[in-house]
Design an enzyme around this catalytic site. Structure first.
Site, PDB file in Angstrom:
ATOM      1  N   GLU A 103       8.144  15.453  -3.220  1.00 52.87           N
ATOM      2  CA  GLU A 103       7.118  15.439  -4.276  1.00 52.87           C
ATOM      3  C   GLU A 103       6.241  16.686  -4.195  1.00 52.87           C
ATOM      4  O   GLU A 103       5.032  16.604  -3.995  1.00 52.87           O
ATOM      5  CB  GLU A 103       6.273  14.160  -4.211  1.00 52.87           C
ATOM      6  CG  GLU A 103       6.836  13.029  -5.037  1.00 52.87           C
ATOM      7  CD  GLU A 103       5.798  11.991  -5.414  1.00 52.87           C
ATOM      8  OE1 GLU A 103       5.323  12.028  -6.558  1.00 52.87           O
ATOM      9  OE2 GLU A 103       5.470  11.146  -4.567  1.00 52.87           O
ATOM     10  N   TYR A 113      14.534  12.841  -2.510  1.00 60.92           N
ATOM     11  CA  TYR A 113      13.423  12.104  -3.115  1.00 60.92           C
ATOM     12  C   TYR A 113      14.046  11.276  -4.234  1.00 60.92           C
ATOM     13  O   TYR A 113      14.284  11.767  -5.332  1.00 60.92           O
ATOM     14  CB  TYR A 113      12.351  13.053  -3.645  1.00 60.92           C
ATOM     15  CG  TYR A 113      11.278  12.351  -4.440  1.00 60.92           C
ATOM     16  CD1 TYR A 113      10.583  11.276  -3.895  1.00 60.92           C
ATOM     17  CD2 TYR A 113      10.959  12.752  -5.741  1.00 60.92           C
ATOM     18  CE1 TYR A 113       9.610  10.617  -4.621  1.00 60.92           C
ATOM     19  CE2 TYR A 113       9.985  12.097  -6.469  1.00 60.92           C
ATOM     20  CZ  TYR A 113       9.313  11.030  -5.904  1.00 60.92           C
ATOM     21  OH  TYR A 113       8.354  10.364  -6.629  1.00 60.92           O
ATOM     22  N   ASP A 169      12.211  10.163   1.097  1.00 62.66           N
ATOM     23  CA  ASP A 169      11.640   9.009   0.403  1.00 62.66           C
ATOM     24  C   ASP A 169      12.736   8.413  -0.478  1.00 62.66           C
ATOM     25  O   ASP A 169      13.048   8.942  -1.539  1.00 62.66           O
ATOM     26  CB  ASP A 169      10.443   9.466  -0.430  1.00 62.66           C
ATOM     27  CG  ASP A 169       9.815   8.328  -1.221  1.00 62.66           C
ATOM     28  OD1 ASP A 169      10.270   7.175  -1.080  1.00 62.66           O
ATOM     29  OD2 ASP A 169       8.866   8.590  -1.985  1.00 62.66           O
ATOM     30  N   ASN A 218      12.540   5.399  -1.742  1.00 60.01           N
ATOM     31  CA  ASN A 218      11.838   4.609  -2.759  1.00 60.01           C
ATOM     32  C   ASN A 218      12.392   3.198  -2.923  1.00 60.01           C
ATOM     33  O   ASN A 218      12.248   2.585  -3.981  1.00 60.01           O
ATOM     34  CB  ASN A 218      11.845   5.337  -4.114  1.00 60.01           C
ATOM     35  CG  ASN A 218      10.498   5.963  -4.427  1.00 60.01           C
ATOM     36  OD1 ASN A 218       9.456   5.381  -4.142  1.00 60.01           O
ATOM     37  ND2 ASN A 218      10.510   7.152  -4.992  1.00 60.01           N
ATOM     38  N   CYS A 264     -18.034  -9.221  -7.333  1.00 55.51           N
ATOM     39  CA  CYS A 264     -16.884 -10.098  -7.097  1.00 55.51           C
ATOM     40  C   CYS A 264     -17.378 -11.461  -6.630  1.00 55.51           C
ATOM     41  O   CYS A 264     -18.458 -11.585  -6.044  1.00 55.51           O
ATOM     42  CB  CYS A 264     -15.937  -9.483  -6.069  1.00 55.51           C
ATOM     43  SG  CYS A 264     -16.568  -9.419  -4.387  1.00 55.51           S
ATOM     44  N   HIS A 316     -17.328 -12.016  -2.392  1.00 52.68           N
ATOM     45  CA  HIS A 316     -18.252 -11.357  -1.461  1.00 52.68           C
ATOM     46  C   HIS A 316     -19.590 -10.996  -2.103  1.00 52.68           C
ATOM     47  O   HIS A 316     -20.486 -10.513  -1.423  1.00 52.68           O
ATOM     48  CB  HIS A 316     -17.614 -10.074  -0.908  1.00 52.68           C
ATOM     49  CG  HIS A 316     -16.221 -10.229  -0.408  1.00 52.68           C
ATOM     50  ND1 HIS A 316     -15.118  -9.921  -1.167  1.00 52.68           N
ATOM     51  CD2 HIS A 316     -15.745 -10.681   0.779  1.00 52.68           C
ATOM     52  CE1 HIS A 316     -14.013 -10.161  -0.470  1.00 52.68           C
ATOM     53  NE2 HIS A 316     -14.363 -10.631   0.704  1.00 52.68           N
ATOM     54  N   CYS A 330     -12.133  -6.778  -6.957  1.00 54.62           N
ATOM     55  CA  CYS A 330     -12.857  -6.642  -5.694  1.00 54.62           C
ATOM     56  C   CYS A 330     -12.552  -5.281  -5.080  1.00 54.62           C
ATOM     57  O   CYS A 330     -11.406  -4.834  -5.058  1.00 54.62           O
ATOM     58  CB  CYS A 330     -12.441  -7.763  -4.739  1.00 54.62           C
ATOM     59  SG  CYS A 330     -13.161  -7.647  -3.088  1.00 54.62           S
ATOM     60  N   CYS A 376     -10.799 -10.178  -2.272  1.00 47.74           N
ATOM     61  CA  CYS A 376     -10.748 -11.539  -2.821  1.00 47.74           C
ATOM     62  C   CYS A 376     -10.000 -11.516  -4.151  1.00 47.74           C
ATOM     63  O   CYS A 376      -9.560 -10.474  -4.619  1.00 47.74           O
ATOM     64  CB  CYS A 376     -12.153 -12.114  -2.986  1.00 47.74           C
ATOM     65  SG  CYS A 376     -13.159 -11.291  -4.253  1.00 47.74           S
TER      66      CYS A 376
END
Length: 523
Positions: free
Chosen positions: A42, A151, A191, A193, A458, A461, A484, A508
């Site tokens: 990349e 890649y 990679d 993928n 959120c 929290h 979150c 969360c």
């Protein structure tokens, strides 16, 4: 000998991270990583604009392949330490359709001493060009083995399914022919993928999706068939052989969701090799602690000596690198030093000072009785064409006229203000009070319009949320949403239980579309 692979997500990207932002070149990075042969993926740059500082690294030969059409995308490169080995052959692409650098023939048409060969069969020219147009593969022949850097295309659903199929098929056939017909040893890094097994992902929903989405199932079956001990297998997963039961051995994380701190990732970068190279393997692992990309480096170490035989004796040490090397690229050839550059600059400056100025040319033509004709297209004259004294007078006149104009405008404004004050004096105090009140109300209204709202909190929290945009193609593409802001990981059991002591550092379940949040906040 360390062979290292790293998807850098842009060739300049690592230098945005500590400690690489304190380094000046890739040479220092390679020294830190103790790497001898490095495959980067990349690159996200074009061949014509690839900076010399990345193309030429002291002590290394380099080889690159770039996308032929799409810009700022894909790209694979190799850096090979000169005192370790110099490959005898190098190719870009899988199919052999691409032209050899500086020659009028393709790799498939090249003489035997230039090509690695054993290209996929029964691929028409259009398909071959299609497969190799994105700069996804380089092959280096080190005599002892052929090193392949890839890649592979990402699994993005049905959009590019046909391209992925063609690429995977061609890559497998090339590897198979090299092994079975060419009797060659192979190392493949890069990679890919694709994750292979459930142990290679933190998100077990990935495994469920495999049974529901045919394209995911197809790509994972491809790599499982490529790897031994599958009946169709050709290569060993060296990283997994070295660490057969290790969990959390991930190489890629979602940076947008900040999943790296919780190691909520996947393993899609590999070091693969034919079984006959296994005795030479000393180690293979990941470098999860190395920052610089959304991927971490993976590496394969080969022993310097095995059964009294030295590795260096089996590797190629050519006098000249193959034609794909940047050493043969005129744009990166160190033909001039800095001294000659300044000499050239000074000579240009001297010639410019000795040449007649435009004003002298105009005067000469006027004295000869002919009037100069200037077209509208050429009416913009370089400021440097004026003599210094004349240029100063011209600039001063412009400045004087500018300030004179400013003074006139200011006087006109003062007159207008005087009139406004006189009109206000004729009004009663109540009218003035209403006017001021209305202006204040209008000002507050505009402030509300342009001021940024505080983000929603959120539910898990009670913390400010993160603002994101849908990038996946579909009906919701471009829509904004809030989630979150904590890193993705194990979800808390009760996302509404805010009264409990917060011992869970993970994200969360809170989610809301931006349009819904704005509509609710108006109520």
């Amino acid at each position: 000998m360390r062979i290292l692979s790293w998807n850098v997500n842009g060739i300049q990207n690592p230098f945005n991270y500590f400690p690489w932002n304190k380094k000046n070149s890739y040479k220092e990075i390679f020294q830190e990583l103790q790497a001898d042969v490095i495959c980067v993926q990349e690159l996200k740059m074009q061949k014509d604009s690839f900076p010399q500082q990345y193309a030429v690294v002291e002590g290394f030969d380099s080889y690159f392949t770039f996308p032929k059409i799409r810009k700022g995308y894909s790209g694979v490169g190799f850096y090979v330490k000169k005192d370790v080995a110099i490959p005898v052959k190098a190719e870009e692409g899988i199919t052999g359709i691409l032209p050899v650098r500086g020659q009028k023939y393709s790799y498939s048409e090249a003489p035997e001493h230039e090509k690695i060969g054993f290209f996929p069969k029964d691929i028409d020219r259009k398909t071959a060009n299609w497969i190799d147009s994105e700069g996804r593969c380089i092959l280096l022949d080190f005599q002892m083995f052929i090193l392949i850097g890839v890649y592979c295309p990402v699994n993005s659903g049905e959009n590019r399914l046909e391209y992925r199929r063609a690429f995977y098929k061609a890559l497998r056939e090339r590897i198979e022919r090299l092994i079975k017909e060419g009797n060659r040893k192979i190392i493949l890094v890069g990679d890919v993928n694709i994750l292979c097994n459930p142990i290679d992902t933190a998100d077990q929903k990935d495994i469920i999706r495999e049974s529901l989405i045919p394209s995911i199932m197809e790509s994972r079956q491809w790599i499982r068939d490529l790897l031994l001990p599958s009946r169709l297998g050709l290569l060993l997963d060296i990283g997994r052989i070295q660490h057969p039961t290790r969990k959390g051995m991930f190489t890629c994380w979602n940076t947008r969701l900040n999943t790296r701190p919780t190691n909520y990732g996947t393993r899609i970068d590999y070091t693969l090799a034919t079984p006959d190279l296994l005795p030479w393997v000393q180690d293979a692992d990941i470098m999860a602690e190395v920052m610089g990309s959304d991927h971490c480096p993976v590496y394969l170490d080969l022993k310097e000596e095995y059964e009294g035989k030295k590795l260096s004796n089996f590797l190629s040490h050519s006098k000249e690198p193959p034609l794909l090397s940047t050493a043969h690229h005129s744009a990166y050839r160190p033909s001039k030093n800095i001294h000659s550059m300044f000499q050239h600059f000074n000579s240009m400056k001297k010639n410019k000072n000795n040449s007649p100025t435009q004003s002298e040319n105009v005067s000469a033509s006027a004295s000869s009785g002919s009037s100069p004709t200037v077209s509208r297209a050429n009416s913009v004259i370089d400021v440097d064409a004026y003599p210094p004294e004349k240029r100063r007078r011209k600039e001063q006149s412009k400045l004087l006229s500018f300030f004179a104009k400013q003074k006139e405008e200011k006087e006109e404004t003062n007159k207008t203000e005087d009139v406004s004050i006189e009109v206000l004096d004729n009004n009663n105090e109540s009218d003035i009070g209403l006017t001021v009140k209305k202006k204040v109300e209008n000002g507050n209204a505009w402030k509300q319009i342009f001021s940024e709202r505080a983000p929603p909190l959120c539910e898990g929290h009670k913390e400010p949320c993160k603002y994101l945009t849908v990038r996946k193609p579909g009906i919701n593409y471009g829509r904004k949403f809030w989630i979150c802001a904590r890193p993705v990981g194990e979800l808390i059991k009760n996302s509404n239980a805010v009264s409990e002591e917060d011992t869970q550092p993970f994200q969360c379940r809170f989610f809301i579309w931006d349009s819904d949040w704005r509509a609710n906040s108006k109520d």
